[in-house]
Design an enzyme around this catalytic site. Structure first.
Site, mmCIF file in Angstrom:
data_model
loop_
_atom_site.group_PDB
_atom_site.id
_atom_site.type_symbol
_atom_site.label_atom_id
_atom_site.label_comp_id
_atom_site.label_asym_id
_atom_site.label_seq_id
_atom_site.Cartn_x
_atom_site.Cartn_y
_atom_site.Cartn_z
ATOM 1 N N GLU A 15 33.109 49.328 46.000
ATOM 2 C CA GLU A 15 33.208 48.102 45.205
ATOM 3 C C GLU A 15 33.647 48.339 43.767
ATOM 4 O O GLU A 15 33.581 47.437 42.930
ATOM 5 C CB GLU A 15 31.859 47.374 45.217
ATOM 6 C CG GLU A 15 31.397 46.943 46.591
ATOM 7 C CD GLU A 15 30.092 46.175 46.530
ATOM 8 O OE1 GLU A 15 30.137 44.965 46.275
ATOM 9 O OE2 GLU A 15 29.033 46.786 46.726
ATOM 10 N N SER A 165 30.086 43.482 49.320
ATOM 11 C CA SER A 165 31.454 42.972 49.368
ATOM 12 C C SER A 165 32.033 42.983 50.781
ATOM 13 O O SER A 165 33.245 43.003 50.965
ATOM 14 C CB SER A 165 32.380 43.751 48.413
ATOM 15 O OG SER A 165 32.039 43.492 47.082
ATOM 16 N N SER A 298 34.276 33.632 40.992
ATOM 17 C CA SER A 298 33.151 34.021 41.842
ATOM 18 C C SER A 298 32.181 32.862 42.046
ATOM 19 O O SER A 298 32.143 31.907 41.267
ATOM 20 C CB SER A 298 32.404 35.208 41.234
ATOM 21 O OG SER A 298 33.238 36.351 41.155
#
EC number: 6.3.2.4
Length: 324
Positions: A15, A165, A298
């Site tokens: 990530e 993720s 996000s």
């Protein structure tokens, strides 16, 4: 005098690039009238502070200070924007605790617990929180495809136990897909989780501490173009993220109560974003992210914005709660 804030980003996991983007957004939106932000890259091969021209200055790991152009810089607080290890699994936070440096995340034990999907599920199940049926495997364990499928059914999900993720996750629709999915998950982690498929509406819920209170943010409905909410869906636009979620008032109230309850059960503080599947209007807990993505696109910042909290306010609150 303005406080020096180290925005740590990068990390040691798959990530790293996502974390660098999140960290840059934090750096860009920190209130510079109150704080002096510093970009700090925590990477496998180096810990460095970057100046405005991206020149690198080494971090002294004894006290997390740095010398920049002949001037010693110490930090009053660390803003944790590292997804995965060592930020989200608590490792670097234990180090900060040892040297007495405040940070924006939950205590290191809570971070370590919530990063481990199996252990988190074990805790919340004891409090009656619905979850998927699951099997846990360590690398090297004997695998019986028949036993696994008999317990979790098809389709099912295979995922690394300690990863984020959606790296290493597969949806398995047929028995012949199971072993390749397990092998893929083992590339991310030596521990994996195999879970039954929950057929329902997926929602994501941000729960944060804001001005001293536990606040449940507006709920987001996830509609993935792919088979599930994978990396592409999360970061490459292959999903719709609908806030507020298109669920009934009763379902919304149940999700909000459950999300707050789980946050409290796990003794959380700081940011969190948890995923649930609504099956027959009952929310089933999947996992909790304690360093969720915090770019402008996000989910958690979208939810905060709907709640009337700007990025600057969100980050200022996190820093102030850490300092107090």
């Amino acid at each position: 005098m303005k406080k020096n804030i180290a925005v740590i980003m990068g990390g040691y996991s798959s990530e790293v690039e996502v974390s660098l983007k999140s960290g840059q957004v934090v750096y860009n939106h920190i209130d510079t009238e109150k704080y002096n932000p510093f970009k700090v890259h925590i990477l496998q091969d180096k810990w460095v502070v970057l100046d405005e021209n991206n020149n690198e200055f080494s971090i002294n790991r004894h006290n997390f200070s740095s010398e920049i152009n002949g001037k010693k810089i110490t930090f009053d607080c660390v803003f944790n924007a590292i997804h995965g290890a060592p930020g989200e699994n608590g490792t670097i936070l234990a180090y900060f605790d040892l040297i007495g440096l405040k940070h924006t995340s939950a205590p290191f034990y809570q971070m370590a617990l919530t990063f481990n999907k199996r252990d988190t599920l074990s805790v919340v199940k004891q409090y009656g929180i619905p979850t998927a049926t699951s099997i846990y495997l360590n690398q090297g364990d004997t695998i019986s495809e028949d036993i696994i499928i008999e317990k979790v059914g098809l389709p099912c999900f295979v995922k690394p136990n300690n990863a984020g993720s959606s790296f290493g996750i597969s949806k398995v629709n047929a028995q012949q897909e199971l072993i390749p999915a397990i092998e893929k998950a083992y590339k991310e982690d030596s521990e994996i989780l195999i879970e039954s498929f929950l057929d329902g509406t997926e929602v994501s819920v941000g729960v944060i501490q804001y001005k001293g209170d536990t606040v449940v943010l507006p709920i987001t409905e996830i509609v993935s173009e792919n088979d599930f909410f994978d990396y592409e869906a999360k970061y490459e636009g292959k999903s719709q993220e609908i806030t507020p979620a298109r669920i009934s008032k009763e379902e919304e109230e149940t999700v909000r109560k459950t999300a707050k309850r789980v946050y409290e059960i796990l003794n959380m503080s700081g940011f969190s974003r948890s995923e649930y599947i609504l099956v027959n209007s009952k929310p089933h807990f999947l996992e909790m992210n304690t360093v969720p993505g915090i770019t402008e696109e996000s989910i958690l910042p979208q939810q905060a914005n709907k709640h009337g909290i700007s990025l600057k306010e969100l980050f200022t609150n996190a820093i102030e709660m850490a300092l107090n």
